[in-house]
Scaffold this motif. Sequence first.
Motif, PDB file in Angstrom:
ATOM      1  N   VAL A 304       0.913  -1.128   0.015  1.00  0.00           N
ATOM      2  CA  VAL A 304      -0.064   0.239   0.054  1.00  0.00           C
ATOM      3  C   VAL A 304       1.033   1.121   0.050  1.00  0.00           C
ATOM      4  CG1 VAL A 304      -1.881   1.220   1.189  1.00  0.00           C
ATOM      5  CG2 VAL A 304      -1.917  -1.143   1.249  1.00  0.00           C
ATOM      6  N   GLY A 305       1.956   1.371   0.811  1.00  0.00           N
ATOM      7  CA  GLY A 305       3.018   2.379   0.726  1.00  0.00           C
ATOM      8  C   GLY A 305       3.575   2.586  -0.446  1.00  0.00           C
ATOM      9  N   GLY A 306       3.784   1.457  -1.506  1.00  0.00           N
ATOM     10  CA  GLY A 306       4.359   1.708  -2.685  1.00  0.00           C
ATOM     11  C   GLY A 306       3.387   2.376  -3.597  1.00  0.00           C
ATOM     12  N   VAL A 307       1.895   1.926  -3.405  1.00  0.00           N
ATOM     13  CA  VAL A 307       1.081   2.494  -4.344  1.00  0.00           C
ATOM     14  C   VAL A 307       0.997   4.132  -3.926  1.00  0.00           C
ATOM     15  CG1 VAL A 307      -1.322   2.596  -4.925  1.00  0.00           C
ATOM     16  CG2 VAL A 307      -0.285   0.397  -4.549  1.00  0.00           C
ATOM     17  N   LEU A 308       0.991   4.412  -2.743  1.00  0.00           N
ATOM     18  CA  LEU A 308       0.811   5.873  -2.456  1.00  0.00           C
ATOM     19  C   LEU A 308       2.118   6.603  -2.719  1.00  0.00           C
ATOM     20  CD1 LEU A 308      -0.810   5.382   1.154  1.00  0.00           C
ATOM     21  CD2 LEU A 308      -1.957   6.301  -1.131  1.00  0.00           C
ATOM     22  N   PHE A 309       3.127   5.911  -2.506  1.00  0.00           N
ATOM     23  CA  PHE A 309       4.676   6.540  -2.898  1.00  0.00           C
ATOM     24  C   PHE A 309       4.568   6.958  -4.508  1.00  0.00           C
ATOM     25  CE2 PHE A 309       8.605   6.385  -4.939  1.00  0.00           C
ATOM     26  CZ  PHE A 309       9.551   7.382  -4.090  1.00  0.00           C
ATOM     27  N   SER A 310       3.847   6.097  -5.238  1.00  0.00           N
ATOM     28  CA  SER A 310       3.945   6.398  -6.680  1.00  0.00           C
ATOM     29  C   SER A 310       2.990   7.421  -6.834  1.00  0.00           C
ATOM     30  CB  SER A 310       3.463   5.025  -7.232  1.00  0.00           C
ATOM     31  OG  SER A 310       3.673   5.022  -8.738  1.00  0.00           O
ATOM     32  N   LEU A 311       1.903   7.541  -6.092  1.00  0.00           N
ATOM     33  CA  LEU A 311       1.057   8.692  -6.389  1.00  0.00           C
ATOM     34  C   LEU A 311       1.410   9.869  -5.754  1.00  0.00           C
ATOM     35  CD1 LEU A 311      -2.140   9.666  -6.914  1.00  0.00           C
ATOM     36  CD2 LEU A 311      -2.715   8.622  -4.624  1.00  0.00           C
ATOM     37  N   GLU A 312       2.147   9.822  -4.722  1.00  0.00           N
ATOM     38  CA  GLU A 312       2.392  11.046  -4.129  1.00  0.00           C
ATOM     39  C   GLU A 312       3.885  11.674  -4.757  1.00  0.00           C
ATOM     40  OE1 GLU A 312       3.582  13.028   0.477  1.00  0.00           O
ATOM     41  OE2 GLU A 312       3.472  10.796   0.084  1.00  0.00           O
ATOM     42  N   GLU A 313       4.789  10.862  -4.740  1.00  0.00           N
ATOM     43  CA  GLU A 313       6.190  11.389  -5.302  1.00  0.00           C
ATOM     44  C   GLU A 313       6.499  11.104  -6.593  1.00  0.00           C
ATOM     45  OE1 GLU A 313       9.218  12.660  -3.857  1.00  0.00           O
ATOM     46  OE2 GLU A 313       7.367  13.410  -2.464  1.00  0.00           O
ATOM     47  N   GLY A 314       5.574  10.170  -7.433  1.00  0.00           N
ATOM     48  CA  GLY A 314       6.100   9.859  -8.732  1.00  0.00           C
ATOM     49  C   GLY A 314       5.225  10.179  -9.673  1.00  0.00           C
ATOM     50  N   ALA A 315       3.856   9.616  -9.735  1.00  0.00           N
ATOM     51  CA  ALA A 315       3.127   9.721 -10.848  1.00  0.00           C
ATOM     52  C   ALA A 315       2.473  11.047 -10.905  1.00  0.00           C
ATOM     53  CB  ALA A 315       1.892   8.744 -10.819  1.00  0.00           C
ATOM     54  N   SER A 316       2.563  12.064 -12.192  1.00  0.00           N
ATOM     55  CA  SER A 316       1.828  13.114 -12.285  1.00  0.00           C
ATOM     56  C   SER A 316       0.700  12.891 -12.883  1.00  0.00           C
ATOM     57  CB  SER A 316       2.804  14.019 -13.075  1.00  0.00           C
ATOM     58  OG  SER A 316       4.036  14.131 -12.688  1.00  0.00           O
ATOM     59  N   PHE A 317       0.197  11.801 -13.305  1.00  0.00           N
ATOM     60  CA  PHE A 317      -0.965  11.538 -14.191  1.00  0.00           C
ATOM     61  C   PHE A 317      -1.431  10.133 -13.512  1.00  0.00           C
ATOM     62  CE2 PHE A 317       2.122  13.368 -17.006  1.00  0.00           C
ATOM     63  CZ  PHE A 317       1.386  14.493 -17.131  1.00  0.00           C
TER      64      PHE A 317
END
Length: 805
Positions: A304-317
């Motif tokens: 779950v932390g991985g998904v949120l990391f990708s959302l918060e820090e990574g993915a712009s879309f």
Amino acid sequence: MSNVATKVSWSGREREEAEGQGETTPLLNGAASAAHPKPRQCFLPPQLTPSSSTSRLGHLSDVYLDEDSELEMDVPCSLPHEIPHNEKLLSLKYESLDYDNCENQLFLEEERRNHTAFRTVEIRRWVICALIGIFTGLVACFIDILVERLAGLKYKVVKGNIDKFTETGGLSFSLLLWAALNAAVVMLGSMIVAFVEPVAAGSGIPQIKCYLNGVKIPHVVRLKTLLVKVCGVILSVVGGLAVGKEGPMIHSGAVIAAGISQGRSTSLKRDFKIFEYFRRDTEKRDFVSAGAAAGVSAAFGAPVGGVLFSLEEGASFWNQFLTWRIFFASMISTFTLNSILSIYHGNPWDLSSPGLINFGRFDTEKMGYTIQEIPIFIFMGVVGGILGATFNALNYWLTMFRIRYIHRPCLQVLEAMLVGAVTAAVGFVMIYSSQDCQPLQGNRVTYPLQLFCADGEYNSMATAFFNTPEKSVVSLFHDPPGTYNPMTLGMFTLVYFFLACWTYGLTVSAGVFIPSLLIGAAWGRLFGISLSYITSGWIWADPGKYALMGAAAQLGGIVRMTLSLTVIMMEATGNVTYGFPIMLVLMTAKIVGDYFVEGLYDMHIQLQSVPFLHWEAPVTSHSLTAREVMSTPVTCLRQVEKVGTIVDILSSTSSNHNGFPVVESVSDGSQALGLRGLILRSQLIVLLKHKVFVERTSLSLVHRRLKLKDFRDAYPRFPPIQSIHVSQDERECMMDLTEFMNPSPYTVPQEASLPRVFKLFRALGLRHLVVVDNRNQVVGLVTRKDLARYRLGKEGLEELSLAQT
């Protein structure tokens, strides 16, 4: 606000990277051109009438194209002693990715397939996400096992040497051995990064953030980068540097995702003829988001932390469908890592310890928290924010020094070796001078060093320095009260803080997650011990609990993550009870840290002069309009254009554009030329490669009609225009762009405000935004650099200069 009325022109090409050529700004305009707009700012090449002679068509040449040719020319130049660097620059060497689908006739024909074909595409997406998770987990296992073996071997050799010379005298030999081993291993790790693939340096998180934002960072998702990254991080951790192996896992996962989703390797020149539908930037971006999340999941055992990391820090879309697929990839990654490591450790049925680092479970019955501790946690957040801001500020000036003076690869390797040797020397001196002896019985110490302690005791300082950083963090979290002397913790925090700051930014593959957690855990444990002393035991301050809060505060103060880091810490400790205090600590650390300086990743993105687009336009930019921001004049093409003209435009060294507006083909130049579409450089190159000319089509010389597959086969390394041979006769032919251009490009009126243009460009992931007047004539073109050069500074809105850095 700085003066935006300056008009700056530039020419010349930067080193063209193999991934493609870019849409650099043809003319940087400002308010001066906006005040007196020209009636037509779309530059058209002179119209030439096609020759009707059919005798020339017998001389149409074949295609002379080197399929594997790449524009990677290293221009020999003498490196100066000092490279001047200005943070208020925006580099022209970075290009944008095409996150907007080109809805031309070929695309629409392909989309008109039956429902079964689309269902197959959706199934393939899930299959790719599963493969991403499996391979990311396997890479994490490889790193973990190799680090454990090699580090264990090194520490056994050094420990045996220290034990031997403690009795006989001559500990200086032990110091030299430790320093030499560190320097030798770090030298190997630094050499492969500096000389083979420099983009593999650091954690890779800033580069992946830029990639997901829409910036093309050269070589960032190549197979060679992955190999150097994995080998580099193993050598960095074994070399004893103040680094962690968790950060680079995010970059490794992203590279794995980019490779698997394309169904081929351009580096190995192998095409497996699978997943061809996903060979475009839009699809690749989504899979890279999944790879980054799978990397976090493998590193911390936190899906779950991985998904949120990708959302918060990574993915712009982002979209909802993507969330499930990314979560699936993260779960598969954790499960794969868990399964392999359980077999390796001899417990094939035990899947309870996921992740490269397991913080261990905290006993909430013994280590609960009360209402009066909430203000203490908030205070720890303030301390973490201040220390994080100090860390970032020091690292900023150090990075500036490196950019200016340590730019040669040999100097970078020497610096890394120096840091490795100094780290060993400092650790040895700290252990040697420490009088903190603890009883060996009941303590789980991997490599206990007795040194000058009595029999049955070990040196407590050695457990912090004489170990991998991950194991040191776990020992600070879970060792019983009284294990560490306050002086030991204080000295370790101070020394390791500066070592970690010096290490981040070296030309080695390394992350900042674990060093930050280790620094925070050390001063957090010290804080808990001090609290018990001050309150005479009134507050039952368990040192392990405060070590956890200190670790969260320090990491939050450096990288400024809130949501994802809260969940990662909760999942890594297997404890939901501390969710609220961890969130409080992280929010406080972020607010306090942001007051002073930016987060570490954003700071390094800024130092590299990357045209990164944040979520919103600068708040005071409403007074600027598209007319003041856009690039002009724009090179336009007609719907039916002469081949020689297209070749000349693409070959021109004064225009390195990637997108060309297509206007009506009218013989009378006095008529208004309305916008009809947009065509990319890469599309034109494919058309030239396949000789898609009007005359050849009419004489049936083209064997088959082009399909989207022809464009995908050339992706992502489109051949340079110099590798395509066009004969003199073919230059006189005509090319019809109607079928291949995007007939509905996004446009804005020239009166649109900058925030409105920014929102459209950023939300849709555009590469080009055409600016038109009220007669639908092209007056300018907005690219990423036109928007990124405006930012909010200390004195209001400021405009960055564009430089060929």
